[in-house]
Design a protein around this motif. Structure first.
Motif, PDB file in Angstrom:
ATOM      1  N   UNK A 206     115.726  10.056 -15.782  1.00  0.00           N
ATOM      2  CA  UNK A 206     116.888  10.032 -16.674  1.00  0.00           C
ATOM      3  C   UNK A 206     118.144   9.644 -15.894  1.00  0.00           C
ATOM      4  N   UNK A 207     118.259  10.147 -14.662  1.00  0.00           N
ATOM      5  CA  UNK A 207     119.428   9.823 -13.833  1.00  0.00           C
ATOM      6  C   UNK A 207     119.570   8.312 -13.675  1.00  0.00           C
ATOM      7  N   UNK A 208     118.476   7.632 -13.301  1.00  0.00           N
ATOM      8  CA  UNK A 208     118.561   6.194 -13.074  1.00  0.00           C
ATOM      9  C   UNK A 208     118.784   5.430 -14.373  1.00  0.00           C
ATOM     10  N   UNK A 209     118.224   5.919 -15.468  1.00  0.00           N
ATOM     11  CA  UNK A 209     118.468   5.272 -16.765  1.00  0.00           C
ATOM     12  C   UNK A 209     119.943   5.383 -17.144  1.00  0.00           C
ATOM     13  N   UNK A 210     120.528   6.570 -16.951  1.00  0.00           N
ATOM     14  CA  UNK A 210     121.952   6.764 -17.242  1.00  0.00           C
ATOM     15  C   UNK A 210     122.823   5.993 -16.255  1.00  0.00           C
ATOM     16  N   UNK A 258     123.619  14.061 -21.088  1.00  0.00           N
ATOM     17  CA  UNK A 258     124.584  12.957 -21.029  1.00  0.00           C
ATOM     18  C   UNK A 258     124.932  12.577 -19.590  1.00  0.00           C
ATOM     19  N   UNK A 259     124.466  13.351 -18.612  1.00  0.00           N
ATOM     20  CA  UNK A 259     124.718  13.021 -17.209  1.00  0.00           C
ATOM     21  C   UNK A 259     123.709  13.760 -16.337  1.00  0.00           C
ATOM     22  N   UNK A 260     123.375  13.155 -15.207  1.00  0.00           N
ATOM     23  CA  UNK A 260     122.496  13.782 -14.221  1.00  0.00           C
ATOM     24  C   UNK A 260     123.075  13.494 -12.838  1.00  0.00           C
ATOM     25  N   UNK A 261     123.072  14.515 -11.978  1.00  0.00           N
ATOM     26  CA  UNK A 261     123.651  14.398 -10.637  1.00  0.00           C
ATOM     27  C   UNK A 261     122.636  14.897  -9.618  1.00  0.00           C
ATOM     28  N   UNK A 262     122.540  14.200  -8.484  1.00  0.00           N
ATOM     29  CA  UNK A 262     121.638  14.596  -7.406  1.00  0.00           C
ATOM     30  C   UNK A 262     122.442  14.987  -6.180  1.00  0.00           C
ATOM     31  N   UNK A 263     122.324  16.261  -5.781  1.00  0.00           N
ATOM     32  CA  UNK A 263     122.904  16.746  -4.536  1.00  0.00           C
ATOM     33  C   UNK A 263     121.798  16.930  -3.509  1.00  0.00           C
ATOM     34  N   UNK A 275     124.571   9.696  -9.144  1.00  0.00           N
ATOM     35  CA  UNK A 275     124.673  10.279 -10.487  1.00  0.00           C
ATOM     36  C   UNK A 275     124.656   9.163 -11.518  1.00  0.00           C
ATOM     37  N   UNK A 276     124.400   9.554 -12.747  1.00  0.00           N
ATOM     38  CA  UNK A 276     124.463   8.634 -13.869  1.00  0.00           C
ATOM     39  C   UNK A 276     124.996   9.372 -15.077  1.00  0.00           C
ATOM     40  N   UNK A 277     125.748   8.673 -15.933  1.00  0.00           N
ATOM     41  CA  UNK A 277     126.278   9.340 -17.128  1.00  0.00           C
ATOM     42  C   UNK A 277     126.366   8.357 -18.289  1.00  0.00           C
TER      43      UNK A 277
END
Length: 370
Positions: A206-210, A258-263, A275-277
């Motif tokens: 989902x992150x990469x799609x966003x 609506x958004x995904x973040x990778x730490x 991240x993607x949003x």
């Protein structure tokens, strides 16, 4: 060479299957090296090799004491633009380094330097993107041949403290704007959560799609849309999340992600990697940077977590709104006498690049040599 009564032995591993089998030993060493970042984990490096490595190029320098792995340099051989040994990780890895067990800090660094000297008979050692305080600094100090250190990529970082403390670093006017933006998140009903380990793969997809949707119609990194990048991210981050070296956050609005973040996480540092949003957040006047930072600080600050929240490489203007500290990565060039011309060529190219950047910024002063 001996340390605490045990001889240090050195080997150079070129076998990809042996690299895979090092996982348990590598992670023990990773935990014994204070300066290690998540990019030195076995999960990240081995996955990168599977996606980006080339046949016959692997060069893992392994130092053992009594059979136990106490130091390692993850390298590969390249031929262009110069014959060189470079760290595994490539452009998608923000920090590169060697690993040295603190219990054998000095002899371990010396053993790595000697092993690299053997490998440097026909190639330059070009070790880029080392954070200040990295273990590679010790190897550099042990080097007995021609050597050169220059600045590499610029990184920005913040203290890993609650949002209220970060806001306190800002001017009163700017601080109030940030508080208003955080309050707006609550009014809109934006929620966030760290996904479970078994949900990590789906969240990364989902992150990469966003991320693609976020950059639609604008220029973005071509690598982020390639299948090998997705494969690497899933293959590395899933085990890293399981071991506490990564945290994937999802942001929900009206029940929809609506958004995904990778730490990426280590003992002393957390880094916001990607991240993607959904563009809808812009339409609803959500400050995405404030949203991500607010969630990250809430997740990281409690319980004596990382000391630093790194914004990783790049000095994009939006990052400066938070008054970050500026830290320059380092590039170490190591050679033997016969390969000294390669070092001179690489150092000259680096100086020319710095000069060109200064000219483009309107500051045609002399390049910085260190």
């Amino acid at each position: 060479m001996t340390a605490s009564g045990h001889a240090l032995s050195v080997e150079v591993c070129t076998d990809e299957r042996a690299f895979a089998e090092l996982a348990g030993e590598w992670e023990r060493l990773y935990g014994a090296c204070r300066s290690a970042t998540p990019f030195q984990s076995h999960a990240w490096l081995h996955s990168w090799w599977l996606s980006y490595g080339g046949p016959g190029r692997l060069r893992l320098v392994l130092v053992r004491r009594g059979g136990e792995l106490v130091a390692a340099a993850p390298l590969m051989r390249v031929r262009h633009p110069l014959p060189a040994l470079v760290p595994i990780g490539g452009a998608i890895t923000d920090f590169c380094d060697v690993l040295i067990d603190e219990a054998v800090a000095a002899p371990g660094a010396g053993a790595l330097a000697d092993a690299l000297a053997d490998l440097a008979r026909t190639a330059l050692v070009d070790f880029r993107e080392v954070r200040p305080g990295g273990a590679m600094e010790r190897v550099y100090l042990c080097w007995r041949g021609p050597r050169h250190r220059v600045r590499d990529s610029m990184c920005l970082q913040l203290p890993a403290v609650p949002m209220d403390e970060l806001v306190g670093r800002l001017s009163s006017r700017h601080a109030q704007r940030v508080r208003n933006k955080v309050k707006r998140l609550a009014r809109l009903g934006v929620e966030w959560r760290v996904v479970r380990h078994d949900e990590t793969e789906a969240a990364l997809r989902r992150l990469l799609a966003l991320h693609r949707l976020q950059w639609q119609g604008r220029k973005m990194s071509a690598e982020h849309v390639r299948p090998r990048f997705l494969e690497h991210l899933v293959r590395s981050v899933v085990p890293m999340a399981r071991s506490g070296q990564a945290a994937v956050m999802e942001f929900l609005l009206d029940g929809t992600v609506v958004a995904v973040n990778l730490n990426l996480l280590s003992g002393g540092m957390a880094g916001t990697y990607l991240y993607g949003f959904h563009p809808e957040l812009r339409e609803r006047k959500v400050d995405v940077a404030a949203m991500l930072l607010h969630a990250s600080t809430e997740h990281l600050a409690p319980g004596g977590g990382p000391r630093v929240l790194s914004l990783l490489r790049g000095d994009e203007p939006y990052k400066y709104r938070w008054h970050p500290d500026t830290v320059a990565n380092q590039r170490f060039l190591l050679a033997r006498r016969r390969t000294a011309p390669l070092l001179a060529a690489a150092a000259g190219e680096a100086a020319a690049r710095r000069t060109a950047k200064k000219v483009l910024r309107g500051d045609p002063g002399p390049a910085d040599h260190r």
